[in-house]
Write a protein that holds these residues in place. Sequence first.
Motif: not given
Length: 176
Positions: A138-143, A151-159
């Motif tokens: 979800a970081d605008d500068d990261c792919q 459990r709640n599907r809350s992870r948005r970032y890769c690191s």
Amino acid sequence: MIFTDDTVEAMRAAVHLVNSAEDPDTLETQEDFAAFLEAFPYTGRIDRDAAELAALRALRPRLRRMLLASRDEMVDGINHALSDVRFDAHVVRHDGADWHLHAVADDRPLPERILAETAMALLDIVRADEGSRLTVCADDDCQGVVLDLSRNRSRRYCSTACTNRNAVAAYRARQR
């Protein structure tokens, strides 16, 4: 846990391998390769040479396409990957891991084994209809690719770096 341990480990390794291509590339040197193998201790043949490193680097775009594909496209990628490996399936238990399937022989090249393990893990994701657990950071500068096993599907970032950068930016925006 949604998936078996071997599926989770194969997915973590594939996501890590794919994300190593993000800037800055973290799979350029033999030291980088050794760090990858320490984080993801594959069994079987590992040559640890320049050719194997180059083959792993070349595998990253293919894995990325497979990981981020729609469900039907993911199946196409799985089928294509499975047609590219020589199967010698056997059930094994090693290094503290309980019984699980190795789809190809341990003497096959590491990139082939990673491709097969990723395809088999993605098959579990397809069968559970859990493809939404693989997204782009979800970081605008990261792919980078995100594997969300929460459990709640809350992870948005890769690191952690992307998570922290965005948390600091959100905090600063609130303070204005």
